[in-house]
Design a protein around this motif. Structure first.
Motif, PDB file in Angstrom:
ATOM      1  N   ASP A 305       0.834  -1.206   0.000  1.00 42.97           N
ATOM      2  CA  ASP A 305       0.000   0.000   0.000  1.00 42.97           C
ATOM      3  C   ASP A 305       0.867   1.254   0.000  1.00 42.97           C
ATOM      4  OD1 ASP A 305      -2.298  -1.509   0.002  1.00 42.97           O
ATOM      5  OD2 ASP A 305      -2.511  -1.504   2.190  1.00 42.97           O
ATOM      6  N   TRP A 378      -5.508   1.288  -7.763  1.00 42.58           N
ATOM      7  CA  TRP A 378      -5.608   2.732  -7.514  1.00 42.58           C
ATOM      8  C   TRP A 378      -4.670   3.491  -8.460  1.00 42.58           C
ATOM      9  CZ3 TRP A 378      -3.175   5.604  -2.809  1.00 42.58           C
ATOM     10  CH2 TRP A 378      -3.554   6.942  -2.834  1.00 42.58           C
ATOM     11  N   GLU A 381      -6.069   3.663 -11.963  1.00 38.55           N
ATOM     12  CA  GLU A 381      -7.127   4.657 -12.098  1.00 38.55           C
ATOM     13  C   GLU A 381      -6.556   6.067 -12.208  1.00 38.55           C
ATOM     14  OE1 GLU A 381     -10.989   6.329  -9.529  1.00 38.55           O
ATOM     15  OE2 GLU A 381      -9.915   4.517  -8.911  1.00 38.55           O
TER      16      GLU A 381
END
Length: 388
Positions: A305, A378, A381
Motif C-alpha cells: 500500500d 488505484w 485509475e
C-alpha cells in the motif's frame, strides 16, 4: 620455439570449439562447460575463472533462444579469460627464467665482460641487482605490449571464425521457431504490453525469433569496441541469412523492455533503503507472487500500500509538472511571458512546450504497465485520469 607454443595454443583452442561441432540442441560439451562456468572443485582445477552470468535482456527471448544467447555471449567472455590466463602464466615463466639466468651469471654477460659491457664508471655506479631490475622492467613492458596484441588477434579470430560459424547454424535452427509476439515471454517491461494499437501493434505482430536473437547477440558483443568491425561483419552475414538488409529499420536494435526505477524504497522492519526497478528487478518481477517484494536485508515483505502510494504521488507530480510547464520560443529559446500568446513577443517565433506530449504519454504508458503487472488498481485509475 615461441611460434611453436602459439601454434599449439591455437590448435588447442580449435579443438575445444570444433570437436563434435553442433549436435542437437547446442554447441559441444566443452563449450557448454565454458559457458556455464566452473564451480569450485569442478573442471580444470588450475583455472580460477568462475562464470556466473545473468542477462536481463535475454529474458525477453523465448526459452530456446535464451540458452543459445548464453552459450554465445558467455563463450565470448569465458574463452578470452582462459587465453589471458595462459598468456599470464607464460609471461611469469619467462620472467622467472630471466631471473634465474641473471642469478646464475652473477652479473657477468655471456661475453665475459662484467656488467654486460658497461664502462667502469657505470659499473661502479650500478650494481648487478639494479641491472636485473632494468632488464626485467623492459621485459615486462615488451611482454605486456605483446600480450595485448595477442589478445586482440585472439578476439578477432574468435568472432570471425568460431562465433560466426556457430551463429549461422543457430539462426538456421531458430528460423523454424514460431513467429509473432505470442512467441515471446511477457514481462513487466515487455513491449508487447503496450502500443497494441496502430504502428506499435503492426511492428510487433510479425516479430521473428531469429531476427530478435541476431539483434540482441550482436548488440551485446558490440559493447567490446575492440571487435566492433568483426561483429558488424558477422551481423551483416546473419541478417542476409534471414533476408533482411543491414540498415533497414526492422534490423535496428531497440531495447525489448522499458525500465522504471522507484527510488528510496524503505523497509518498515529494518529501515534499509534501496532503489528498485519495478520492471526488471527479479526481486519484484518473479513469476511466483509469494517471492516478490521481500526486503533484501531482512526478508520481510514490503507494505505494498505504501509502495502504491509512492507511485501515485509520482504520477501526480509528473502530471502537475506537465500542466505547469513553460512555453519556449523555438527561435530565440526565451520563455514566453504571456500565457495566451501564440508567438514569441521578442522574435515572433513559434512557441513549444519544454515537455512534449509524446514524452508525457510515454511516461504514463510506463506507469500503466507498472500498475497492470503489479495489480495496483488505484495507480491504474490515477494514470487513466492523467493520460491524455
Amino acid at each position: 620455439h615461441e611460434d611453436t607454443d602459439e601454434e599449439a595454443e591455437e590448435s588447442e583452442g580449435e579443438e575445444v570449439y570444433d570437436e563434435g561441432g553442433m549436435e542437437g540442441e547446442g554447441l559441444d560439451e566443452e563449450d557448454e562447460e565454458g559457458v556455464r562456468g566452473r564451480g569450485e572443485g569442478e573442471g580444470d582445477s588450475d583455472s580460477p575463472n568462475v562464470l556466473d552470468s545473468h542477462w536481463d535482456i535475454a529474458e525477453y527471448l523465448p526459452q530456446g533462444a535464451q540458452e543459445y544467447f548464453l552459450i554465445i555471449v558467455n563463450a565470448f567472455i569465458y574463452r578470452p579469460c582462459q587465453k589471458a590466463d595462459m598468456i599470464k602464466k607464460q609471461r611469469e615463466l619467462l620472467l622467472a627464467n630471466m631471473t634465474n639466468q641473471y642469478s646464475q651469471m652473477g652479473g657477468q654477460d655471456p661475453d665475459g665482460d662484467e656488467f654486460g659491457g658497461f664502462g667502469s664508471s657505470q659499473a661502479a655506479a650500478m650494481s648487478s641487482s639494479q641491472l636485473d631490475n632494468v632488464d626485467a622492467a623492459h621485459a615486462i613492458q615488451e611482454a605486456e605490449e605483446s600480450d595485448e596484441a595477442k589478445m586482440h588477434d585472439y578476439l578477432c579470430k574468435l568472432v570471425n571464425e568460431k562465433l560466426t560459424h556457430h551463429m549461422l547454424k543457430i539462426v538456421a535452427e531458430l528460423q523454424d521457431f514460431e513467429t509473432g509476439k505470442q512467441a515471446f515471454p511477457i514481462r513487466a517491461g515487455s513491449v508487447t504490453l503496450a502500443d497494441k494499437e496502430g504502428e506499435g501493434a503492426a511492428s510487433h505482430t510479425s516479430r521473428s525469433v531469429a531476427l530478435e536473437f541476431i539483434k540482441t547477440v550482436c548488440h551485446v558483443l558490440s559493447l567490446d569496441t575492440s571487435v566492433e568491425d568483426e561483429v558488424q561483419r558477422m551481423r551483416r552475414a546473419l541478417l542476409a541469412q534471414v533476408g533482411h538488409r543491414e540498415f533497414s529499420s526492422i534490423s535496428t536494435f531497440e531495447s525489448p523492455g522499458q525500465s522504471f526505477v522507484l527510488p528510496d524504497l524503505i523497509c518498515n522492519h529494518c529501515n534499509s533503503c534501496r532503489d528498485v526497478d519495478l520492471m526488471r528487478d527479479p526481486a519484484v518481477t518473479s513469476d511466483y507472487p509469494d517471492d516478490n517484494w521481500h526486503c533484501n536485508n531482512c526478508g520481510i515483505r514490503h507494505d505494498l500500500d505504501k509502495v502504491e502510494l509512492k507511485l501515485v504521488e509520482h504520477v501526480q507530480r509528473r502530471s502537475t509538472r506537465y500542466q505547469l510547464q513553460d512555453l519556449r520560443c523555438t527561435k530565440c529559446h526565451k520563455v514566453a511571458k504571456r500565457s495566451m500568446s501564440q508567438r514569441c513577443s521578442s522574435c515572433s517565433g513559434n512557441l513549444e512546450c519544454d515537455d512534449s506530449p509524446e514524452e508525457f504519454n510515454n511516461d504514463m504508458r510506463i506507469m500503466a504497465r507498472v500498475a497492470q503487472f503489479h495489480e495496483f488498481h488505484w495507480l491504474q485509475e490515477i494514470v487513466e485520469n492523467a493520460a491524455m
